[in-house]
Scaffold this motif. Structure first.
Motif, PDB file in Angstrom:
ATOM      1  N   PRO A  74      14.278   2.571 -15.931  1.00  0.00           N
ATOM      2  CA  PRO A  74      15.303   3.248 -16.662  1.00  0.00           C
ATOM      3  C   PRO A  74      16.233   2.123 -17.529  1.00  0.00           C
ATOM      4  N   GLU A  75      16.569   1.009 -16.996  1.00  0.00           N
ATOM      5  CA  GLU A  75      17.303   0.092 -17.569  1.00  0.00           C
ATOM      6  C   GLU A  75      16.624  -0.493 -18.709  1.00  0.00           C
ATOM      7  N   GLN A  76      15.441  -1.025 -18.495  1.00  0.00           N
ATOM      8  CA  GLN A  76      14.486  -1.373 -19.672  1.00  0.00           C
ATOM      9  C   GLN A  76      14.584  -0.377 -20.860  1.00  0.00           C
ATOM     10  N   MET A  77      14.341   0.839 -20.502  1.00  0.00           N
ATOM     11  CA  MET A  77      14.279   1.911 -21.410  1.00  0.00           C
ATOM     12  C   MET A  77      15.474   1.972 -22.326  1.00  0.00           C
ATOM     13  N   THR A  78      16.603   1.797 -21.520  1.00  0.00           N
ATOM     14  CA  THR A  78      17.926   1.754 -22.253  1.00  0.00           C
ATOM     15  C   THR A  78      18.097   0.744 -23.328  1.00  0.00           C
ATOM     16  N   SER A  79      17.837  -0.388 -22.584  1.00  0.00           N
ATOM     17  CA  SER A  79      17.935  -1.590 -23.665  1.00  0.00           C
ATOM     18  C   SER A  79      16.747  -1.272 -24.937  1.00  0.00           C
ATOM     19  N   PHE A  80      15.562  -0.984 -24.653  1.00  0.00           N
ATOM     20  CA  PHE A  80      14.586  -0.752 -25.724  1.00  0.00           C
ATOM     21  C   PHE A  80      15.302   0.276 -26.713  1.00  0.00           C
ATOM     22  N   ARG A  81      15.876   1.411 -26.261  1.00  0.00           N
ATOM     23  CA  ARG A  81      16.504   2.719 -27.318  1.00  0.00           C
ATOM     24  C   ARG A  81      17.602   1.780 -28.062  1.00  0.00           C
ATOM     25  N   ASP A 109      27.461  -2.628 -33.996  1.00  0.00           N
ATOM     26  CA  ASP A 109      27.772  -3.233 -33.154  1.00  0.00           C
ATOM     27  C   ASP A 109      26.863  -3.505 -32.077  1.00  0.00           C
ATOM     28  N   LEU A 110      25.827  -2.445 -32.317  1.00  0.00           N
ATOM     29  CA  LEU A 110      24.863  -2.336 -31.078  1.00  0.00           C
ATOM     30  C   LEU A 110      23.592  -3.397 -31.308  1.00  0.00           C
ATOM     31  N   THR A 111      23.848  -4.341 -32.397  1.00  0.00           N
ATOM     32  CA  THR A 111      22.480  -5.175 -32.742  1.00  0.00           C
ATOM     33  C   THR A 111      22.877  -6.156 -33.177  1.00  0.00           C
ATOM     34  N   LEU A 151      21.611   4.470 -38.913  1.00  0.00           N
ATOM     35  CA  LEU A 151      20.665   3.392 -39.677  1.00  0.00           C
ATOM     36  C   LEU A 151      21.322   2.202 -39.670  1.00  0.00           C
ATOM     37  N   ALA A 152      22.829   1.865 -39.205  1.00  0.00           N
ATOM     38  CA  ALA A 152      23.564   0.584 -39.055  1.00  0.00           C
ATOM     39  C   ALA A 152      22.987  -0.385 -38.320  1.00  0.00           C
ATOM     40  N   LYS A 153      22.306   0.087 -37.154  1.00  0.00           N
ATOM     41  CA  LYS A 153      21.711  -1.033 -36.221  1.00  0.00           C
ATOM     42  C   LYS A 153      20.352  -1.480 -36.455  1.00  0.00           C
ATOM     43  N   ASN A 154      19.671  -0.840 -37.840  1.00  0.00           N
ATOM     44  CA  ASN A 154      18.694  -1.203 -38.349  1.00  0.00           C
ATOM     45  C   ASN A 154      17.377  -0.963 -37.452  1.00  0.00           C
ATOM     46  N   PRO A 155      17.263   0.262 -36.897  1.00  0.00           N
ATOM     47  CA  PRO A 155      16.173   0.794 -36.088  1.00  0.00           C
ATOM     48  C   PRO A 155      15.029   0.770 -36.624  1.00  0.00           C
TER      49      PRO A 155
END
Length: 232
Positions: A74-81, A109-111, A151-155
């Protein structure tokens, strides 16, 4: 590229089991505009949730490039999202005490590699509204803020859950034109869940679902522009 192999999802309520997804096999190509279409209860929202890691699968395997999503904690998936995925929902989920610019900045600010906020506000037609608060905007404008924030975090991929569900046709098509632009200009993979058949006309690939299964996958060699799709 995202691949699903033999993916099933079963919800349990006491002794009752409900199969929301049944042996799903699916490939989503990089850079594609994908529409998942189906009536309420068809499994389309569950499919989006397991692809994006918002929910876990009961069985099967999901890979995103070289990453096996179904093996992540779950922690790795949160980071991946956080690092790779963007989300746009029917509800705008804007913070009412922040301006348009500040709401978009939350995504930025998320990326470590964000897209320029001022450029995004220009793209969504809200440069003049950058210092306004959500209550000062129409529903269509608020949804455009949520698009810019996503889109701001460039996903790498943007998931959209009924993004036009609470909008009229005019504002819906404005939002769809934005999704079209981010797919074509920014080369983002876009996955849209909808019950509106008209939206499927603007997709590269249309995935039709019913009763937890994919019943048809259609590829369009030519897409209809968002402004020209049939509504309803």
């Amino acid at each position: 590229m995202i691949e699903l192999r033999n993916v099933s999802k079963i919800y349990k309520t006491g002794d009752v089991e409900t199969a929301a997804l049944k042996d799903i096999d699916l490939t989503i190509r990089d850079g594609a505009f994908v529409v998942i279409l189906g009536p309420s209860g068809s499994g389309k929202s569950t499919l989006l949730n397991v692809i994006s890691g918002l929910d876990t699968v009961t069985s099967g395997k999901i890979t995103f490039g070289d990453t096996v999503l179904t093996d992540l904690s779950p922690e790795q998936m949160t980071s991946f999202r956080r690092d790779h995925l963007g989300f746009i929902f029917q509800q705008y989920n804007l913070l009412q005490n922040l301006t348009v610019y500040e709401n978009v900045q939350i995504g930025s600010d998320l990326t470590k590699d964000p897209l320029p906020i001022d450029e995004l506000l220009e793209q969504v037609g809200l440069t003049a509204a950058r210092d306004k608060y959500p209550y000062q905007l129409s529903g269509g404008e608020q949804q455009r803020v949520s698009v810019a924030r996503s889109l701001a975090k460039n996903p790498a991929i943007v998931f959209c859950d009924e993004p036009t569900g609470s909008l009229d046709e005019e504002n819906s098509k404005k939002v769809l034109e934005l999704l079209e632009r981010l797919n074509e200009t920014y080369q983002k993979t876009v996955v849209v869940i909808t019950h509106n058949n008209g939206i499927s006309e603007m997709a590269d690939d249309v995935i039709k679902m019913n009763s937890g299964r994919i019943v048809e996958v259609t590829h369009h060699e030519t897409r209809v522009a968002a402004r020209d799709i049939h509504w309803g």
